[in-house]
Scaffold this active site. Structure first.
Site, PDB file in Angstrom:
ATOM      1  N   SER A  65       0.832  -1.206   0.000  1.00 43.90           N
ATOM      2  CA  SER A  65       0.000   0.000   0.000  1.00 43.90           C
ATOM      3  C   SER A  65       0.866   1.255   0.000  1.00 43.90           C
ATOM      4  CB  SER A  65      -0.928  -0.009   1.217  1.00 43.90           C
ATOM      5  OG  SER A  65      -0.173   0.120   2.397  1.00 43.90           O
TER       6      SER A  65
ATOM      7  N   ARG B  43       0.421   3.731  -3.122  1.00 43.07           N
ATOM      8  CA  ARG B  43      -0.181   5.039  -2.886  1.00 43.07           C
ATOM      9  C   ARG B  43       0.619   6.130  -3.582  1.00 43.07           C
ATOM     10  NH1 ARG B  43       0.349   5.054   2.031  1.00 43.07           N
ATOM     11  NH2 ARG B  43      -1.632   4.063   2.544  1.00 43.07           N
TER      12      ARG B  43
ATOM     13  N   ASN C 209      -0.574   8.056  -7.076  1.00 45.28           N
ATOM     14  CA  ASN C 209      -0.790   9.504  -7.083  1.00 45.28           C
ATOM     15  C   ASN C 209       0.047  10.187  -8.145  1.00 45.28           C
ATOM     16  OD1 ASN C 209      -2.557  10.889  -4.972  1.00 45.28           O
ATOM     17  ND2 ASN C 209      -1.683   9.172  -3.855  1.00 45.28           N
TER      18      ASN C 209
END
Lengths: 156, 266
Positions: B195, B199, B203
């Protein structure tokens, strides 16, 4: 996009960067920061202490000034008193001296009067004796005597 | 935007998503993304030299502007670490600082005009170049993997082999459900680095894609689309600045939290 050998290179680069940061960057910077924090804290404390000391010194100075003024007043009072005493004493002395001088002058005067009286008495006596001698050398004549005696009385 | 030959939007985007690669061995894995490595290493060197130039002559006297700024960053990171972890932070502080600055600098490549570096390098015959290393899963996964390894290492160091094994098999459901516990813990263990990497990658990748689409609009040849594209590019750029800072911060804080959690007893 897919995982490939770049991963290995990035892991090595990341690890090296962390290692470098851990040994050459973090400790000196953090030391400097904490040292400066301590310095600032010390400085603030010293300033506070100085402020308190200054305040104490101010009250002490005021106290001293007050004491000094009081002492000066005391000394001034004492001096005044002493001056008064000295003047009083001088006046008394002078009066005493004047009295003594007067007494001396009085005594002198009395002595001189006495002397003059004694001299006068001596003269009168010798005059009387000389008159008596003159009377005795001549015949006693009442009229003459009377005249002589009157003369004598007049002389005394 | 246009290159030598006019191309469609999908071609343009595909072109931009290609890496400058070098094959170092047989098979798909032995490929090096030269662009990713070059940009990230350049930033690693810049950060090192920048911080080192101030750390070398750091003094507790009146700091220069540069030193004050470096100290500001260091104190900010140190404060974040101390909020999370109350122990010996010889590693955590420097790690957090490294993560924060490195990710931030690599993210910042995102706000450079999307075509600037590839176009400049195409003059030297470089066909593909992706300038934002954090928009590559390799970079983000390399970092999260390193942090994962550190997490395991600190778990063992803080709890001992026996203690850590006991925790893996008995938490959270007690010793009678040991297999389930192991499964849960493995999922938790794996989900953290995945994760973390996804992440940041997601992004930045998404941000880059939006820039590409807007750049495609600007180059579409219509005045209306040109205007909308320019305004959109500016707006997205400003928003992206925020994303860049927030993502770098999140990556740092989560790294610290994961390593700090590894050292805590349940």
């Amino acid at each position: 996009m897919n995982l490939n050998a770049t991963l290995i290179g990035e892991v090595i680069a990341f690890a090296l960067l962390i290692w470098f940061c851990m040994h050459f960057i973090w400790p000196p910077l953090l030391n400097a920061i904490s040292e400066r924090q301590k310095k600032i804290a010390d400085g603030l404390e010293a300033a506070e202490r100085a402020r308190v000391e200054l305040k104490q010194a101010g009250t002490q100075v005021a106290d001293e000034v007050r004491k000094a003024r009081q002492q000066a007043n005391e000394i001034l009072g004492q001096a005044q008193q002493q001056a008064n005493q000295v003047m009083e004493k001088a006046r008394a002395d002078a009066q005493q001296e004047v009295g003594r001088q007067q007494a001396v002058a009085q005594a002198n005067l009395e002595r001189m009067t006495q002397n003059a009286r004694e001299q006068l008495r001596d003269q009168v006596a010798s005059l009387a004796v000389r008159g008596a001698e003159k009377i005795l050398q001549r015949e006693v004549d009442p009229a003459v005597h009377k005249a002589l005696l009157d003369q004598l009385v007049a002389e005394i | 935007m246009s290159t030598e030959a006019p191309m469609g939007l999908s071609e343009y985007i595909t072109h931009h998503l290609g890496n400058l690669t070098v094959q170092v061995g047989p098979g798909g894995f032995w490929t090096l993304q030269v662009d990713t490595l070059a940009v990230s290493l350049i930033f690693a060197v810049i950060i090192s030299l920048w911080l080192w130039s101030f750390a070398r002559r750091a003094s507790s006297g009146v700091p220069s502007r540069g030193q004050a700024f470096v100290e500001l960053v260091v104190e900010f990171v140190d404060g974040q670490v101390k909020d999370v972890f109350h122990g010996d932070s010889r590693l955590l502080g420097p790690l957090a600082l490294t993560v924060f600055l490195w990710v931030l600098f690599m993210n910042l490549m995102d706000v450079l005009p999307i075509d600037a570096i590839p176009r400049a390098l195409s003059l030297f015959g470089v066909e593909h170049f992706r300038a934002v290393p954090t928009a590559e899963i390799t970079t983000t996964f390399a970092m999260s993997l390193t942090i994962f390894v550190l997490t395991i290492f600190y778990s063992f160091r803080a709890k001992g082999f026996g203690g850590y094994m006991k925790e893996v098999f008995t938490e959270p459901f007690g010793p009678w459900l040991a297999p389930l516990n192991l499964l849960m813990n493995l999922i938790e263990m794996v989900s953290k680095p995945v994760s973390l990497a996804m992440r940041l990658f997601g992004n930045m990748y998404a941000g880059e894609l939006v820039f590409m689409l807007l750049a495609g609009m600007i180059g579409a040849g219509s005045a209306v689309l040109f205007g909308l594209g320019v305004v959109g590019y500016l707006a997205w750029g400003i928003f992206e600045l925020l994303i860049i800072l927030i993502q770098a911060f999140i990556f740092m804080v989560l790294s610290v939290v994961y390593i700090a959690m590894a050292q805590q007893h349940h």
